[in-house]
Design a protein around this motif. Structure first.
Motif, PDB file in Angstrom:
ATOM      1  N   ALA A 216      43.328 -73.065 -59.822  1.00 14.66           N
ATOM      2  CA  ALA A 216      42.072 -73.636 -60.306  1.00 14.66           C
ATOM      3  C   ALA A 216      42.255 -75.130 -60.545  1.00 14.66           C
ATOM      4  O   ALA A 216      43.226 -75.557 -61.165  1.00 14.66           O
ATOM      5  N   GLN A 217      41.320 -75.909 -60.039  1.00 14.96           N
ATOM      6  CA  GLN A 217      41.371 -77.362 -60.191  1.00 14.96           C
ATOM      7  C   GLN A 217      40.757 -77.816 -61.510  1.00 14.96           C
ATOM      8  O   GLN A 217      41.024 -78.922 -61.969  1.00 14.96           O
ATOM      9  N   GLU A 218      39.911 -76.965 -62.092  1.00 13.48           N
ATOM     10  CA  GLU A 218      39.304 -77.264 -63.389  1.00 13.48           C
ATOM     11  C   GLU A 218      38.809 -75.968 -64.009  1.00 13.48           C
ATOM     12  O   GLU A 218      38.781 -74.932 -63.355  1.00 13.48           O
ATOM     13  N   ASN A 219      38.417 -76.022 -65.271  1.00  9.72           N
ATOM     14  CA  ASN A 219      37.796 -74.876 -65.921  1.00  9.72           C
ATOM     15  C   ASN A 219      36.380 -74.771 -65.375  1.00  9.72           C
ATOM     16  O   ASN A 219      35.586 -75.699 -65.551  1.00  9.72           O
ATOM     17  N   GLU A 220      36.092 -73.694 -64.673  1.00  5.86           N
ATOM     18  CA  GLU A 220      34.780 -73.563 -64.050  1.00  5.86           C
ATOM     19  C   GLU A 220      34.505 -72.128 -63.621  1.00  5.86           C
ATOM     20  O   GLU A 220      35.385 -71.279 -63.674  1.00  5.86           O
ATOM     21  N   THR A 221      33.288 -71.889 -63.173  1.00 10.84           N
ATOM     22  CA  THR A 221      32.923 -70.623 -62.566  1.00 10.84           C
ATOM     23  C   THR A 221      33.042 -70.790 -61.065  1.00 10.84           C
ATOM     24  O   THR A 221      32.504 -71.742 -60.496  1.00 10.84           O
ATOM     25  N   VAL A 222      33.788 -69.890 -60.419  1.00 13.38           N
ATOM     26  CA  VAL A 222      33.898 -69.889 -58.963  1.00 13.38           C
ATOM     27  C   VAL A 222      33.298 -68.589 -58.449  1.00 13.38           C
ATOM     28  O   VAL A 222      33.223 -67.596 -59.166  1.00 13.38           O
ATOM     29  N   TYR A 223      32.880 -68.602 -57.201  1.00 15.45           N
ATOM     30  CA  TYR A 223      32.269 -67.426 -56.584  1.00 15.45           C
ATOM     31  C   TYR A 223      33.186 -66.938 -55.480  1.00 15.45           C
ATOM     32  O   TYR A 223      33.288 -67.535 -54.417  1.00 15.45           O
ATOM     33  N   LEU A 224      33.891 -65.840 -55.786  1.00 16.10           N
ATOM     34  CA  LEU A 224      34.869 -65.300 -54.862  1.00 16.10           C
ATOM     35  C   LEU A 224      34.236 -64.247 -53.965  1.00 16.10           C
ATOM     36  O   LEU A 224      33.368 -63.473 -54.385  1.00 16.10           O
ATOM     37  N   CYS A 225      34.705 -64.219 -52.725  1.00 18.90           N
ATOM     38  CA  CYS A 225      34.192 -63.279 -51.735  1.00 18.90           C
ATOM     39  C   CYS A 225      34.568 -61.853 -52.124  1.00 18.90           C
ATOM     40  O   CYS A 225      35.725 -61.559 -52.418  1.00 18.90           O
ATOM     41  N   ALA A 226      33.584 -60.960 -52.100  1.00 14.55           N
ATOM     42  CA  ALA A 226      33.842 -59.546 -52.374  1.00 14.55           C
ATOM     43  C   ALA A 226      33.687 -58.696 -51.118  1.00 14.55           C
ATOM     44  O   ALA A 226      34.143 -57.568 -51.080  1.00 14.55           O
ATOM     45  N   CYS A 227      33.062 -59.255 -50.074  1.00 15.16           N
ATOM     46  CA  CYS A 227      32.922 -58.499 -48.825  1.00 15.16           C
ATOM     47  C   CYS A 227      34.196 -58.595 -47.994  1.00 15.16           C
ATOM     48  O   CYS A 227      34.396 -57.803 -47.078  1.00 15.16           O
ATOM     49  N   LYS A 228      35.047 -59.568 -48.306  1.00  9.20           N
ATOM     50  CA  LYS A 228      36.349 -59.781 -47.662  1.00  9.20           C
ATOM     51  C   LYS A 228      36.249 -60.296 -46.232  1.00  9.20           C
ATOM     52  O   LYS A 228      37.223 -60.281 -45.491  1.00  9.20           O
ATOM     53  N   HIS A 229      35.090 -60.795 -45.821  1.00  6.54           N
ATOM     54  CA  HIS A 229      34.899 -61.310 -44.472  1.00  6.54           C
ATOM     55  C   HIS A 229      34.647 -62.825 -44.425  1.00  6.54           C
ATOM     56  O   HIS A 229      34.331 -63.370 -43.373  1.00  6.54           O
ATOM     57  N   THR A 230      34.786 -63.507 -45.545  1.00  2.33           N
ATOM     58  CA  THR A 230      34.558 -64.952 -45.601  1.00  2.33           C
ATOM     59  C   THR A 230      35.448 -65.709 -44.617  1.00  2.33           C
ATOM     60  O   THR A 230      36.577 -65.289 -44.340  1.00  2.33           O
ATOM     61  N   LYS A 231      34.959 -66.818 -44.138  1.00  4.23           N
ATOM     62  CA  LYS A 231      35.765 -67.698 -43.286  1.00  4.23           C
ATOM     63  C   LYS A 231      36.467 -68.761 -44.142  1.00  4.23           C
ATOM     64  O   LYS A 231      37.201 -69.589 -43.610  1.00  4.23           O
ATOM     65  N   ASN A 232      36.219 -68.723 -45.463  1.00  6.88           N
ATOM     66  CA  ASN A 232      36.792 -69.693 -46.398  1.00  6.88           C
ATOM     67  C   ASN A 232      37.445 -68.975 -47.582  1.00  6.88           C
ATOM     68  O   ASN A 232      37.054 -69.167 -48.723  1.00  6.88           O
ATOM     69  N   PRO A 233      38.443 -68.098 -47.305  1.00  6.75           N
ATOM     70  CA  PRO A 233      39.042 -67.329 -48.395  1.00  6.75           C
ATOM     71  C   PRO A 233      39.679 -68.226 -49.452  1.00  6.75           C
ATOM     72  O   PRO A 233      40.273 -69.238 -49.087  1.00  6.75           O
ATOM     73  N   PRO A 234      39.533 -67.911 -50.708  1.00  5.51           N
ATOM     74  CA  PRO A 234      38.939 -66.707 -51.285  1.00  5.51           C
ATOM     75  C   PRO A 234      37.460 -66.852 -51.643  1.00  5.51           C
ATOM     76  O   PRO A 234      36.875 -65.970 -52.251  1.00  5.51           O
ATOM     77  N   PHE A 235      36.866 -67.960 -51.256  1.00  9.14           N
ATOM     78  CA  PHE A 235      35.513 -68.268 -51.723  1.00  9.14           C
ATOM     79  C   PHE A 235      34.424 -67.682 -50.825  1.00  9.14           C
ATOM     80  O   PHE A 235      34.571 -67.622 -49.606  1.00  9.14           O
ATOM     81  N   CYS A 236      33.332 -67.286 -51.440  1.00  7.94           N
ATOM     82  CA  CYS A 236      32.193 -66.737 -50.717  1.00  7.94           C
ATOM     83  C   CYS A 236      31.562 -67.826 -49.847  1.00  7.94           C
ATOM     84  O   CYS A 236      31.348 -68.951 -50.297  1.00  7.94           O
ATOM     85  N   ASP A 237      31.259 -67.477 -48.598  1.00  9.08           N
ATOM     86  CA  ASP A 237      30.569 -68.418 -47.702  1.00  9.08           C
ATOM     87  C   ASP A 237      29.254 -67.838 -47.185  1.00  9.08           C
ATOM     88  O   ASP A 237      28.653 -68.375 -46.267  1.00  9.08           O
TER      89      ASP A 237
END
Length: 79
Positions: free
Chosen positions: A52-73
């Protein structure tokens, strides 16, 4: 080629703390979604680590098919 298990068709909002390292589940089998619990053992999957680069809310991929893991795209919208 193995396909990941879709744990949810939408992102998971997660609070992260600056400087902490997290391990995102890439296989979809973890009982501690969206994080790895070792359920990938015996598969071709491995967790994806990120710091984590800062204290924040991130949106992680749950479908597991993102092209930008671990983040939802938004890929879940086409599944």
């Amino acid at each position: 080629m193995e396909k990941p298990v879709i744990s949810q068709k939408g992102p998971m909002a997660v609070e992260v703390k600056k400087g902490e390292t997290y391990y995102w589940c890439a296989c979809g089998k973890s009982a501690t979604q969206p994080f790895c619990n070792g359920a990938h053992q015996g598969t071709s999957f491995a967790p994806v680590s990120f710091a984590a680069q800062e204290n924040e809310t991130v949106y992680l991929c749950a479908c597991k098919h993102t092209k930008n893991p671990p983040f939802c795209d938004g890929t879940h919208n086409s599944l």
